[in-house]
Design an enzyme around this catalytic site. Structure first.
Site, PDB file in Angstrom:
ATOM      1  N   GLY A  73      31.893   6.794  11.553  1.00 39.72           N
ATOM      2  CA  GLY A  73      32.052   5.535  10.825  1.00 39.72           C
ATOM      3  C   GLY A  73      31.344   4.374  11.506  1.00 39.72           C
ATOM      4  O   GLY A  73      30.745   3.521  10.848  1.00 39.72           O
ATOM      5  N   ASN A 156      42.719  -0.588   8.778  1.00 38.53           N
ATOM      6  CA  ASN A 156      43.183   0.436   9.707  1.00 38.53           C
ATOM      7  C   ASN A 156      44.477   0.059  10.431  1.00 38.53           C
ATOM      8  O   ASN A 156      45.166   0.927  10.935  1.00 38.53           O
ATOM      9  CB  ASN A 156      42.098   0.767  10.736  1.00 38.53           C
ATOM     10  CG  ASN A 156      41.417  -0.452  11.288  1.00 38.53           C
ATOM     11  OD1 ASN A 156      40.868  -1.269  10.541  1.00 38.53           O
ATOM     12  ND2 ASN A 156      41.451  -0.616  12.585  1.00 38.53           N
ATOM     13  N   GLN A 184      39.043   4.362   6.330  1.00 40.70           N
ATOM     14  CA  GLN A 184      40.473   4.677   6.211  1.00 40.70           C
ATOM     15  C   GLN A 184      40.859   5.085   4.783  1.00 40.70           C
ATOM     16  O   GLN A 184      41.975   5.553   4.560  1.00 40.70           O
ATOM     17  CB  GLN A 184      41.325   3.473   6.631  1.00 40.70           C
ATOM     18  CG  GLN A 184      41.235   3.145   8.109  1.00 40.70           C
ATOM     19  CD  GLN A 184      41.924   4.185   9.002  1.00 40.70           C
ATOM     20  OE1 GLN A 184      42.763   4.969   8.556  1.00 40.70           O
ATOM     21  NE2 GLN A 184      41.554   4.198  10.269  1.00 40.70           N
ATOM     22  N   SER A 204      34.134   8.587   7.623  1.00 40.93           N
ATOM     23  CA  SER A 204      34.173   9.277   8.911  1.00 40.93           C
ATOM     24  C   SER A 204      35.042  10.527   8.819  1.00 40.93           C
ATOM     25  O   SER A 204      36.195  10.458   8.385  1.00 40.93           O
ATOM     26  CB  SER A 204      34.746   8.311   9.951  1.00 40.93           C
ATOM     27  OG  SER A 204      34.902   8.971  11.182  1.00 40.93           O
ATOM     28  N   GLY A 205      34.485  11.671   9.252  1.00 39.24           N
ATOM     29  CA  GLY A 205      35.152  12.967   9.083  1.00 39.24           C
ATOM     30  C   GLY A 205      36.511  13.100   9.747  1.00 39.24           C
ATOM     31  O   GLY A 205      37.420  13.709   9.185  1.00 39.24           O
ATOM     32  N   HIS A 206      36.679  12.532  10.952  1.00 41.39           N
ATOM     33  CA  HIS A 206      37.912  12.823  11.705  1.00 41.39           C
ATOM     34  C   HIS A 206      39.134  12.070  11.187  1.00 41.39           C
ATOM     35  O   HIS A 206      40.238  12.258  11.693  1.00 41.39           O
ATOM     36  CB  HIS A 206      37.703  12.559  13.202  1.00 41.39           C
ATOM     37  CG  HIS A 206      37.612  11.121  13.604  1.00 41.39           C
ATOM     38  ND1 HIS A 206      38.651  10.471  14.216  1.00 41.39           N
ATOM     39  CD2 HIS A 206      36.621  10.214  13.497  1.00 41.39           C
ATOM     40  CE1 HIS A 206      38.291   9.224  14.488  1.00 41.39           C
ATOM     41  NE2 HIS A 206      37.063   9.043  14.058  1.00 41.39           N
ATOM     42  N   THR A 242      18.727  16.174  15.477  1.00 40.00           N
ATOM     43  CA  THR A 242      19.033  17.503  14.920  1.00 40.00           C
ATOM     44  C   THR A 242      20.353  17.445  14.150  1.00 40.00           C
ATOM     45  O   THR A 242      21.342  16.916  14.640  1.00 40.00           O
ATOM     46  CB  THR A 242      19.111  18.544  16.055  1.00 40.00           C
ATOM     47  OG1 THR A 242      17.836  18.573  16.687  1.00 40.00           O
ATOM     48  CG2 THR A 242      19.465  19.928  15.528  1.00 40.00           C
ATOM     49  N   CYS A 329      41.198   1.156  19.068  1.00 39.45           N
ATOM     50  CA  CYS A 329      40.101   0.566  19.833  1.00 39.45           C
ATOM     51  C   CYS A 329      40.527  -0.734  20.499  1.00 39.45           C
ATOM     52  O   CYS A 329      39.946  -1.151  21.480  1.00 39.45           O
ATOM     53  CB  CYS A 329      38.885   0.341  18.950  1.00 39.45           C
ATOM     54  SG  CYS A 329      39.322  -0.309  17.376  1.00 39.45           S
TER      55      CYS A 329
HETATM   56  N1  PLP Z   1      36.077   1.548  10.367  1.00 38.55           N
HETATM   57  C1  PLP Z   1      37.414   1.670  10.304  1.00 38.55           C
HETATM   58  C2  PLP Z   1      38.176   0.925   9.262  1.00 38.55           C
HETATM   59  C3  PLP Z   1      38.087   2.507  11.212  1.00 38.55           C
HETATM   60  O1  PLP Z   1      39.419   2.630  11.145  1.00 38.55           O
HETATM   61  C4  PLP Z   1      37.324   3.206  12.196  1.00 38.55           C
HETATM   62  C5  PLP Z   1      38.001   4.046  13.206  1.00 38.55           C
HETATM   63  O2  PLP Z   1      39.139   3.805  13.565  1.00 38.55           O
HETATM   64  C6  PLP Z   1      35.932   3.049  12.202  1.00 38.55           C
HETATM   65  C7  PLP Z   1      35.349   2.212  11.276  1.00 38.55           C
HETATM   66  C8  PLP Z   1      35.085   3.788  13.191  1.00 38.55           C
HETATM   67  O3  PLP Z   1      34.952   5.131  12.831  1.00 38.55           O
HETATM   68  P1  PLP Z   1      34.493   6.245  13.885  1.00 38.55           P
HETATM   69  O4  PLP Z   1      35.665   6.516  14.756  1.00 38.55           O
HETATM   70  O5  PLP Z   1      34.132   7.422  13.062  1.00 38.55           O
HETATM   71  O6  PLP Z   1      33.317   5.714  14.608  1.00 38.55           O
END
Ligand code: PLP
Length: 399
Positions: A73, A156, A184, A204-206, A242, A329
């Protein structure tokens, strides 16, 4: 240490689902060829990469050629903002105006701040007490030199879902490019790039049962942003490096699984979430943060006066509960979250925040356990707190 373990931090990250893992495994040991190589063995990987792209696109109501894989993301967000700025510069607009919101993830806010240093002007729209952006306010902020609007689909920290389709229609009417950070939202609420009128969307995959280190940026045709990452010319020259075939296959499988089960799973999670909200916001000097109904199905968020968020997390951890205070974060910083300050909470109260984000493996029993442990920890921390009046059972401050 507790025997019990409850993971309630799915907004930070999720476990890779069995389906996603099964889709990934062959690409580590069997079909491991480099998709850019010409022999047939490697072309298997290329085929699977394109299948994954088509699957991700279908889940967003996009076309496969509108999906570009990224490392996650953060990269997709950086690419959207910096890419639009570069595209406009190539068209002769060397500076311009960008509209975003005060509650974006730092992947957006820090990139916007970087662009400000390059001479761009940035308007950070305020949000109301529930974390909602006012579309009329956004429309008023549009100027003749506005090059981009970037508004997150769902927050988030507090889970509030923005009126993205309405904002998209405004952007389209004013012919301004519109990006949404849907990291999210994707896999958690219905996402339709056409109905939403978005030009760019990050995922974002995770965050939905896929692996870490893979994400995507959707770019509506015929929009083509210049590359953020230069190199061997993969992803049609727009994102070199890659290709992460296992990541793409895992993310696509997880997304399809999440979207296929979205109605039942979101109803199940919303019921658990509402139970948490009802139980914990009923504690004295405690309240829900974020919108009462326009919120992510799994996210319950709170502030508890007279409690310090970090202490709350550590005590919950000792009782086997994984949760978060603000976003993962911002846990590296002692400042209260910019999101909680933006919804109007005073510093002192914003420090006592808790986010519980539920996911696939959470049960009614987990919720009962949280509803037993959180009040006990809050009461204990208040007893210890210099800002809690033990006689009157209220904070020492009058706000
Ligand atoms: N944007 C939002 C709203 C998020 O919650 C997050 C991750 O917590 C990100 C971006 C960043 O994503 P990634 O962890 O895949 O870099």
């Amino acid at each position: 240490m507790s025997e019990k373990f409850v993971y309630a931090d799915h907004a930070a990250t999720t476990a890779v689902t069995d389906t996603a893992l099964a889709a990934m495994l062959p690409h580590f040991t069997r079909d491991y060829g480099n998709p850019s190589s010409l022999y047939r063995f490697a072309q298997e990987g290329k085929t699977h990469l394109e299948e994954a792209r088509a699957q991700v696109a279908a889940c967003l109501n996009a076309k496969p050629e509108e999906v570009y894989f990224t490392s996650g993301g953060t990269e997709a967000d950086n690419w959207a903002l910096r890419g639009v700025a570069e595209l406009m510069a190539l068209k002769g607009k060397k500076t311009g105006h960008i509209i975003t919101t005060a509650i974006e993830h730092h992947a957006i806010l820090h990139t916007a701040q970087w662009l400000e240093k390059q001479g761009y002007e940035v308007t950070c729209l305020p949000v109301d007490g529930d974390g909602l952006v006012d579309p009329a306010n956004l429309e008023q902020a549009i100027r003749p030199d506005t090059i981009l609007i970037s508004v997150m689909a769902a927050n988030n920290e507090i889970g509030t879902i923005q009126p993205i389709a309405e904002i998209g229609a405004i952007a389209r009417a004013h012919k301004v490019l519109f990006h949404t950070d849907a990291v999210q939202a994707v896999g958690h609420i219905p996402v339709d790039v056409e109905a939403w009128n978005v030009d760019l969307l990050s995922l974002s995959g995770h965050k939905f049962g896929g692996p870490k280190g893979i994400g995507a940026l959707y770019m509506k045709k015929p929009l083509r942003l210049p590359a953020l990452i230069q190199g061997g010319g993969q992803e049609k020259g727009r994102r070199s490096g890659t290709e992460n075939v296992p990541g793409a296959a895992g993310m696509a499988a997880a997304l399809k699984e999440a979207v296929d089960h979205l109605p039942e799973e979101s109803a199940r999670l919303a019921a658990l979430r509402d139970k948490l909200i009802a139980g914990l916001s009923a504690l004295p000097y405690s309240r829900r943060t974020g919108h009462p109904v326009k919120r992510l199905p799994g996210t319950a968020s709170f502030v508890f006066e007279g409690v310090e968020g970090e202490a709350l997390l550590l005590h919950l951890d000792a009782r086997g509960i994984c949760a978060s205070s603000g976003s993962a974060c911002s846990s590296a910083s002692l400042d209260p979250s910019h999101v909680l300050l933006s919804i109007g909470l005073p510093h002192a109260i914003a420090h006592g925040s808790l986010r519980l984000s539920l996911g696939a493996e959470n049960t009614e029993e987990d919720v009962e356990y949280i509803l037993k442990e959180v009040p006990a920890v809050v009461a204990y921390l208040r007893e210890m707190s210099p800002v809690w009046d033990k006689e009157a059972q209220k904070p020492t401050w009058e706000l």
